[in-house]
Motif scaffolding. Structure first.
Motif, PDB file in Angstrom:
ATOM      1  N   LYS A  70       1.037  -9.654   2.524  1.00  0.00           N
ATOM      2  CA  LYS A  70       1.913  -8.623   3.078  1.00  0.00           C
ATOM      3  C   LYS A  70       3.175  -8.544   2.213  1.00  0.00           C
ATOM      4  O   LYS A  70       3.781  -9.573   1.905  1.00  0.00           O
ATOM      5  CB  LYS A  70       2.281  -8.970   4.522  1.00  0.00           C
ATOM      6  CG  LYS A  70       3.072  -7.913   5.237  1.00  0.00           C
ATOM      7  CD  LYS A  70       3.297  -8.305   6.693  1.00  0.00           C
ATOM      8  CE  LYS A  70       4.007  -7.216   7.441  1.00  0.00           C
ATOM      9  NZ  LYS A  70       4.190  -7.574   8.860  1.00  0.00           N
ATOM     10  N   PHE A  71       3.558  -7.306   1.827  1.00  0.00           N
ATOM     11  CA  PHE A  71       4.744  -7.068   1.005  1.00  0.00           C
ATOM     12  C   PHE A  71       5.635  -6.024   1.664  1.00  0.00           C
ATOM     13  O   PHE A  71       5.153  -5.166   2.395  1.00  0.00           O
ATOM     14  CB  PHE A  71       4.358  -6.519  -0.377  1.00  0.00           C
ATOM     15  CG  PHE A  71       3.682  -7.508  -1.271  1.00  0.00           C
ATOM     16  CD1 PHE A  71       4.422  -8.439  -1.967  1.00  0.00           C
ATOM     17  CD2 PHE A  71       2.312  -7.475  -1.425  1.00  0.00           C
ATOM     18  CE1 PHE A  71       3.801  -9.335  -2.805  1.00  0.00           C
ATOM     19  CE2 PHE A  71       1.687  -8.374  -2.255  1.00  0.00           C
ATOM     20  CZ  PHE A  71       2.425  -9.316  -2.945  1.00  0.00           C
ATOM     21  N   LEU A  72       6.912  -6.088   1.341  1.00  0.00           N
ATOM     22  CA  LEU A  72       7.814  -4.991   1.685  1.00  0.00           C
ATOM     23  C   LEU A  72       7.530  -3.844   0.724  1.00  0.00           C
ATOM     24  O   LEU A  72       7.169  -4.076  -0.432  1.00  0.00           O
ATOM     25  CB  LEU A  72       9.274  -5.417   1.534  1.00  0.00           C
ATOM     26  CG  LEU A  72       9.815  -6.396   2.560  1.00  0.00           C
ATOM     27  CD1 LEU A  72      11.234  -6.803   2.185  1.00  0.00           C
ATOM     28  CD2 LEU A  72       9.811  -5.765   3.937  1.00  0.00           C
ATOM     29  N   LYS A  73       7.714  -2.629   1.183  1.00  0.00           N
ATOM     30  CA  LYS A  73       7.493  -1.481   0.297  1.00  0.00           C
ATOM     31  C   LYS A  73       8.456  -1.505  -0.887  1.00  0.00           C
ATOM     32  O   LYS A  73       8.135  -1.014  -1.959  1.00  0.00           O
ATOM     33  CB  LYS A  73       7.660  -0.167   1.063  1.00  0.00           C
ATOM     34  CG  LYS A  73       6.449   0.228   1.856  1.00  0.00           C
ATOM     35  CD  LYS A  73       6.616   1.628   2.394  1.00  0.00           C
ATOM     36  CE  LYS A  73       5.368   2.105   3.076  1.00  0.00           C
ATOM     37  NZ  LYS A  73       5.522   3.465   3.593  1.00  0.00           N
ATOM     38  N   SER A  74       9.629  -2.078  -0.692  1.00  0.00           N
ATOM     39  CA  SER A  74      10.604  -2.125  -1.782  1.00  0.00           C
ATOM     40  C   SER A  74      10.167  -3.048  -2.915  1.00  0.00           C
ATOM     41  O   SER A  74      10.746  -3.013  -3.993  1.00  0.00           O
ATOM     42  CB  SER A  74      11.964  -2.557  -1.246  1.00  0.00           C
ATOM     43  OG  SER A  74      11.872  -3.833  -0.668  1.00  0.00           O
ATOM     44  N   ALA A  75       9.132  -3.867  -2.694  1.00  0.00           N
ATOM     45  CA  ALA A  75       8.648  -4.770  -3.732  1.00  0.00           C
ATOM     46  C   ALA A  75       7.589  -4.130  -4.620  1.00  0.00           C
ATOM     47  O   ALA A  75       7.069  -4.769  -5.524  1.00  0.00           O
ATOM     48  CB  ALA A  75       8.082  -6.037  -3.094  1.00  0.00           C
ATOM     49  N   ILE A  76       7.286  -2.870  -4.396  1.00  0.00           N
ATOM     50  CA  ILE A  76       6.262  -2.191  -5.192  1.00  0.00           C
ATOM     51  C   ILE A  76       6.906  -1.568  -6.416  1.00  0.00           C
ATOM     52  O   ILE A  76       7.898  -0.856  -6.313  1.00  0.00           O
ATOM     53  CB  ILE A  76       5.559  -1.112  -4.349  1.00  0.00           C
ATOM     54  CG1 ILE A  76       4.867  -1.773  -3.176  1.00  0.00           C
ATOM     55  CG2 ILE A  76       4.562  -0.347  -5.198  1.00  0.00           C
ATOM     56  CD1 ILE A  76       4.372  -0.804  -2.162  1.00  0.00           C
ATOM     57  N   GLN A  77       6.341  -1.874  -7.564  1.00  0.00           N
ATOM     58  CA  GLN A  77       6.885  -1.344  -8.810  1.00  0.00           C
ATOM     59  C   GLN A  77       6.194  -0.052  -9.215  1.00  0.00           C
ATOM     60  O   GLN A  77       6.854   0.930  -9.534  1.00  0.00           O
ATOM     61  CB  GLN A  77       6.744  -2.379  -9.921  1.00  0.00           C
ATOM     62  CG  GLN A  77       7.357  -1.958 -11.218  1.00  0.00           C
ATOM     63  CD  GLN A  77       7.327  -3.071 -12.250  1.00  0.00           C
ATOM     64  OE1 GLN A  77       6.702  -4.098 -12.040  1.00  0.00           O
ATOM     65  NE2 GLN A  77       7.989  -2.856 -13.356  1.00  0.00           N
ATOM     66  N   THR A  78       4.859  -0.051  -9.241  1.00  0.00           N
ATOM     67  CA  THR A  78       4.127   1.151  -9.635  1.00  0.00           C
ATOM     68  C   THR A  78       2.917   1.355  -8.740  1.00  0.00           C
ATOM     69  O   THR A  78       2.368   0.408  -8.197  1.00  0.00           O
ATOM     70  CB  THR A  78       3.629   1.079 -11.095  1.00  0.00           C
ATOM     71  OG1 THR A  78       2.799  -0.072 -11.247  1.00  0.00           O
ATOM     72  CG2 THR A  78       4.760   1.045 -12.077  1.00  0.00           C
ATOM     73  N   ASN A  79       2.504   2.597  -8.633  1.00  0.00           N
ATOM     74  CA  ASN A  79       1.291   2.974  -7.912  1.00  0.00           C
ATOM     75  C   ASN A  79       0.330   3.503  -8.964  1.00  0.00           C
ATOM     76  O   ASN A  79       0.446   4.641  -9.403  1.00  0.00           O
ATOM     77  CB  ASN A  79       1.622   4.025  -6.852  1.00  0.00           C
ATOM     78  CG  ASN A  79       0.434   4.392  -6.012  1.00  0.00           C
ATOM     79  OD1 ASN A  79      -0.692   4.078  -6.348  1.00  0.00           O
ATOM     80  ND2 ASN A  79       0.675   5.087  -4.923  1.00  0.00           N
ATOM     81  N   GLN A  80      -0.609   2.668  -9.394  1.00  0.00           N
ATOM     82  CA  GLN A  80      -1.515   3.037 -10.478  1.00  0.00           C
ATOM     83  C   GLN A  80      -2.376   4.242 -10.115  1.00  0.00           C
ATOM     84  O   GLN A  80      -2.613   5.112 -10.945  1.00  0.00           O
ATOM     85  CB  GLN A  80      -2.423   1.851 -10.844  1.00  0.00           C
ATOM     86  CG  GLN A  80      -1.694   0.623 -11.312  1.00  0.00           C
ATOM     87  CD  GLN A  80      -0.995   0.825 -12.645  1.00  0.00           C
ATOM     88  OE1 GLN A  80      -1.299   1.740 -13.398  1.00  0.00           O
ATOM     89  NE2 GLN A  80      -0.037  -0.025 -12.937  1.00  0.00           N
ATOM     90  N   THR A  81      -2.821   4.329  -8.884  1.00  0.00           N
ATOM     91  CA  THR A  81      -3.671   5.438  -8.459  1.00  0.00           C
ATOM     92  C   THR A  81      -2.911   6.749  -8.521  1.00  0.00           C
ATOM     93  O   THR A  81      -3.430   7.757  -8.993  1.00  0.00           O
ATOM     94  CB  THR A  81      -4.195   5.186  -7.031  1.00  0.00           C
ATOM     95  OG1 THR A  81      -4.776   3.883  -6.976  1.00  0.00           O
ATOM     96  CG2 THR A  81      -5.234   6.205  -6.641  1.00  0.00           C
ATOM     97  N   ALA A  82      -1.669   6.743  -8.064  1.00  0.00           N
ATOM     98  CA  ALA A  82      -0.857   7.963  -8.117  1.00  0.00           C
ATOM     99  C   ALA A  82      -0.590   8.367  -9.564  1.00  0.00           C
ATOM    100  O   ALA A  82      -0.609   9.552  -9.895  1.00  0.00           O
ATOM    101  CB  ALA A  82       0.452   7.769  -7.367  1.00  0.00           C
ATOM    102  N   ASN A  83      -0.350   7.370 -10.431  1.00  0.00           N
ATOM    103  CA  ASN A  83      -0.138   7.673 -11.849  1.00  0.00           C
ATOM    104  C   ASN A  83      -1.383   8.310 -12.455  1.00  0.00           C
ATOM    105  O   ASN A  83      -1.288   9.247 -13.243  1.00  0.00           O
ATOM    106  CB  ASN A  83       0.243   6.412 -12.615  1.00  0.00           C
ATOM    107  CG  ASN A  83       1.603   5.889 -12.240  1.00  0.00           C
ATOM    108  OD1 ASN A  83       2.413   6.594 -11.649  1.00  0.00           O
ATOM    109  ND2 ASN A  83       1.862   4.636 -12.552  1.00  0.00           N
ATOM    110  N   ASP A  84      -2.553   7.791 -12.087  1.00  0.00           N
ATOM    111  CA  ASP A  84      -3.805   8.358 -12.588  1.00  0.00           C
ATOM    112  C   ASP A  84      -4.001   9.780 -12.073  1.00  0.00           C
ATOM    113  O   ASP A  84      -4.451  10.657 -12.810  1.00  0.00           O
ATOM    114  CB  ASP A  84      -4.994   7.481 -12.179  1.00  0.00           C
ATOM    115  CG  ASP A  84      -4.959   6.109 -12.833  1.00  0.00           C
ATOM    116  OD1 ASP A  84      -4.216   5.941 -13.829  1.00  0.00           O
ATOM    117  OD2 ASP A  84      -5.665   5.208 -12.346  1.00  0.00           O
TER     118      ASP A  84
END
Length: 163
Positions: free
Chosen positions: A92-106
């Protein structure tokens, strides 16, 4: 003579006025420069990151700030659950700990490529039309003037006025 980096002016200056107007202009210019060079781009980056974090969906591949890669299994208001590795460990992570969304980038890269392909196809079609017809096709925008009945009524009114 005055020094731009101190608030002291020449011998005839009134110390109660706060310095030379050129110094005040320099300070205001520096503040404006700082805003446009530092603060505004930083706010823009933060807004883009927040939009990316808010658009995370189940099944997206993400990378955290710590470098952990995984697939999103649960999305809540301020946290997500990520499944990592072949043993399917869930973290489980906080949303603020997300750096990139690879799927969205693709997805974005695919949308850009599709838009470029459509633009290229349109330009090729225009080139073919121009080569076949000898001149470029012109399109005309026509304003909607109402239904057929209304137009016929106007024509009849004009004819009766002429007679």
């Amino acid at each position: 003579m005055f020094n731009l980096f101190t608030l002291e002016a020449g011998a005839g200056a009134n110390p109660g006025l706060g310095g030379n107007p050129a110094q005040l202009l320099l300070i205001v210019g520096m503040v404006v420069l700082m805003y446009f060079m530092v603060l505004r781009p930083q706010k823009k980056r933060q807004k883009e990151e927040q939009e990316m974090r808010d658009s995370i969906q189940i099944g997206d591949e993400i990378v955290t700030i710590g470098g952990i890669m995984g697939r999103v299994v649960t999305v809540k208001d301020d946290s997500i659950v990520v499944e990592t590795g072949t043993d399917r460990t869930k973290i489980k992570f906080l949303k603020s700990a997300i750096q990139t969304n690879q799927t969205a980038n693709d997805r974005m890269a695919a949308e850009k490529k599709a838009a470029e392909d459509a633009k290229k196809a349109q330009s090729e079609k225009n080139a073919i039309d121009q080569a076949v017809n000898g001149k470029k096709k012109k399109t005309k925008t026509v304003e909607n003037k109402g239904s057929v009945e209304e137009l016929k009524a106007e024509e009849d009114a004009q004819k009766s006025d002429e007679e």
